[in-house]
Motif scaffolding. Structure first.
Motif, mmCIF file in Angstrom:
data_model
loop_
_atom_site.group_PDB
_atom_site.id
_atom_site.type_symbol
_atom_site.label_atom_id
_atom_site.label_comp_id
_atom_site.label_asym_id
_atom_site.label_seq_id
_atom_site.Cartn_x
_atom_site.Cartn_y
_atom_site.Cartn_z
ATOM 1 N N VAL A 134 1.457 -1.302 0.195
ATOM 2 C CA VAL A 134 -0.110 0.049 0.455
ATOM 3 C C VAL A 134 0.809 1.261 0.309
ATOM 4 O O VAL A 134 1.775 1.400 1.067
ATOM 5 N N PHE A 135 0.819 1.986 -1.003
ATOM 6 C CA PHE A 135 1.401 3.380 -0.894
ATOM 7 C C PHE A 135 0.755 4.724 -0.429
ATOM 8 O O PHE A 135 -0.316 4.164 -0.490
ATOM 9 N N ASP A 136 1.468 5.125 0.087
ATOM 10 C CA ASP A 136 0.635 6.217 0.883
ATOM 11 C C ASP A 136 0.894 7.499 0.100
ATOM 12 O O ASP A 136 1.608 8.548 -0.116
ATOM 13 N N SER A 137 -0.473 7.783 -0.598
ATOM 14 C CA SER A 137 -0.534 8.697 -1.467
ATOM 15 C C SER A 137 -0.559 9.955 -0.263
ATOM 16 O O SER A 137 -0.003 11.105 -1.158
ATOM 17 N N GLY A 138 -0.611 9.878 0.860
ATOM 18 C CA GLY A 138 -0.187 11.837 1.587
ATOM 19 C C GLY A 138 0.989 11.310 1.498
ATOM 20 O O GLY A 138 1.372 12.828 1.447
ATOM 21 N N LYS A 139 1.659 11.148 1.240
ATOM 22 C CA LYS A 139 2.716 10.977 1.863
ATOM 23 C C LYS A 139 4.026 11.080 0.626
ATOM 24 O O LYS A 139 4.519 10.962 0.046
ATOM 25 N N SER A 140 3.072 10.632 -0.622
ATOM 26 C CA SER A 140 3.791 10.244 -1.931
ATOM 27 C C SER A 140 4.262 11.832 -2.935
ATOM 28 O O SER A 140 3.341 12.562 -2.490
ATOM 29 N N ALA A 141 5.193 11.734 -4.096
ATOM 30 C CA ALA A 141 5.129 13.145 -4.854
ATOM 31 C C ALA A 141 4.257 12.791 -5.618
ATOM 32 O O ALA A 141 3.737 14.451 -6.312
ATOM 33 N N ASP A 142 3.425 11.818 -6.207
ATOM 34 C CA ASP A 142 2.365 11.667 -6.626
ATOM 35 C C ASP A 142 1.492 11.213 -6.285
ATOM 36 O O ASP A 142 2.179 10.181 -6.343
ATOM 37 N N LYS A 143 -0.005 11.148 -5.826
ATOM 38 C CA LYS A 143 -1.076 10.864 -5.013
ATOM 39 C C LYS A 143 -1.775 10.057 -6.491
ATOM 40 O O LYS A 143 -1.882 8.484 -5.994
ATOM 41 N N THR A 144 -1.946 10.283 -7.627
ATOM 42 C CA THR A 144 -2.325 9.577 -8.374
ATOM 43 C C THR A 144 -1.639 8.533 -8.993
ATOM 44 O O THR A 144 -1.977 7.359 -8.637
ATOM 45 N N ILE A 145 0.252 8.188 -8.751
ATOM 46 C CA ILE A 145 0.825 7.181 -8.892
ATOM 47 C C ILE A 145 0.487 6.106 -7.839
ATOM 48 O O ILE A 145 0.451 4.951 -7.524
ATOM 49 N N ALA A 146 0.762 6.377 -6.404
ATOM 50 C CA ALA A 146 0.941 6.365 -5.431
ATOM 51 C C ALA A 146 -1.058 5.673 -5.793
ATOM 52 O O ALA A 146 -0.577 3.848 -5.432
ATOM 53 N N ASP A 147 -1.865 5.742 -5.960
ATOM 54 C CA ASP A 147 -2.980 5.082 -4.813
ATOM 55 C C ASP A 147 -3.383 4.026 -6.706
ATOM 56 O O ASP A 147 -3.188 2.997 -6.498
ATOM 57 N N ARG A 148 -2.474 4.383 -8.069
ATOM 58 C CA ARG A 148 -2.359 3.368 -8.666
ATOM 59 C C ARG A 148 -1.532 2.521 -8.378
ATOM 60 O O ARG A 148 -1.920 1.323 -9.139
ATOM 61 N N SER A 149 -0.400 2.799 -8.032
ATOM 62 C CA SER A 149 0.675 1.647 -7.735
ATOM 63 C C SER A 149 0.188 0.692 -6.410
ATOM 64 O O SER A 149 0.463 -0.123 -6.443
ATOM 65 N N SER A 150 -0.610 0.725 -5.379
ATOM 66 C CA SER A 150 -1.105 0.374 -4.277
ATOM 67 C C SER A 150 -2.149 -1.099 -5.119
ATOM 68 O O SER A 150 -2.702 -1.008 -6.098
ATOM 69 N N HIS A 151 -1.601 -2.597 -4.033
ATOM 70 C CA HIS A 151 -1.936 -3.705 -4.656
ATOM 71 C C HIS A 151 -2.330 -4.245 -3.190
ATOM 72 O O HIS A 151 -1.813 -4.608 -2.297
ATOM 73 N N LYS A 152 -3.414 -4.038 -2.973
ATOM 74 C CA LYS A 152 -3.860 -4.821 -1.029
ATOM 75 C C LYS A 152 -4.245 -5.644 -1.481
ATOM 76 O O LYS A 152 -4.493 -6.252 -0.529
ATOM 77 N N GLN A 153 -4.267 -7.019 -2.580
ATOM 78 C CA GLN A 153 -4.265 -7.897 -2.937
ATOM 79 C C GLN A 153 -3.308 -8.704 -1.919
ATOM 80 O O GLN A 153 -2.798 -8.559 -2.243
ATOM 81 N N LEU A 154 -3.907 -9.277 -1.272
ATOM 82 C CA LEU A 154 -2.606 -10.197 -0.497
ATOM 83 C C LEU A 154 -1.758 -11.423 -0.870
ATOM 84 O O LEU A 154 -2.556 -12.073 -2.044
ATOM 85 N N LEU A 155 -0.766 -11.519 -0.775
ATOM 86 C CA LEU A 155 0.356 -12.301 -1.685
ATOM 87 C C LEU A 155 0.012 -13.558 -0.790
ATOM 88 O O LEU A 155 0.956 -13.393 -0.069
ATOM 89 N N MET A 156 -0.653 -14.796 -1.221
ATOM 90 C CA MET A 156 -0.332 -15.835 -0.211
ATOM 91 C C MET A 156 1.334 -17.054 -0.402
ATOM 92 O O MET A 156 1.109 -17.270 0.346
ATOM 93 N N SER A 157 1.221 -16.736 -2.147
ATOM 94 C CA SER A 157 2.221 -17.675 -1.466
ATOM 95 C C SER A 157 3.779 -16.843 -1.781
ATOM 96 O O SER A 157 3.835 -15.940 -3.016
ATOM 97 N N PRO A 158 4.977 -17.643 -1.133
ATOM 98 C CA PRO A 158 6.290 -17.475 -1.948
ATOM 99 C C PRO A 158 6.277 -17.500 -3.694
ATOM 100 O O PRO A 158 5.911 -18.633 -3.964
#
Length: 136
Positions: A77-101
């Motif tokens: 999860v990218f912190d959009s409030g502290k990122s240089a570009d909120k749009t890039i941060a929001d687009r780049s977050s991947h909230k789905q959990l990766l379960m397997s190595p």
């Protein structure tokens, strides 16, 4: 040089324009080919709840692959409030959990504003699993 001029005189206008177009578009292709792909491991090789590396400096246009390494599940999860570009941060977050190595996903920083892009793993944020990408 005289040979080049002589050769150009014998070429048709279409051929000359094609050569000019190809030569003028060369810088566009070079910049696209110069983009790099970097890997950040989620979970260190020693099994620590941390990103490896936790800080990465890249250029705009580069791609970062997040690789589920150890001690899953992880996400980014990218912190959009502290990122240089909120749009890039929001687009780049991947909230789905990766379960397997071995699972991974990529984040493109195409068109990213220079600056910092802090991120964290939601399930392990309390353990300090956070990192930062710096775009130059």
């Amino acid at each position: 040089m005289k040979m080049i001029v002589k050769a150009l005189r014998h070429m048709s206008l279409a051929a000359v324009l094609t050569v000019v177009f190809v030569m003028s578009s060369f810088p566009v292709f070079v910049s696209a080919a110069a983009a790099e792909t970097y890997t950040i491991k989620m979970g260190t090789d020693k099994g620590m709840l941390a990103f490896e590396p936790s800080k990465l400096t890249i250029k705009a246009g580069d791609t970062v692959e997040f690789l589920n390494n150890k001690v899953p599940p992880h996400n980014i999860v990218f912190d959009s409030g502290k990122s240089a570009d909120k749009t890039i941060a929001d687009r780049s977050s991947h909230k789905q959990l990766l379960m397997s190595p071995g699972q991974s996903f990529q984040v493109s920083f195409e068109g990213a504003t220079s600056g910092e892009y802090p991120f964290y793993c939601e399930p392990h944020r309390g353990a300090g699993m956070a990192g930062k990408i710096i775009v130059e």
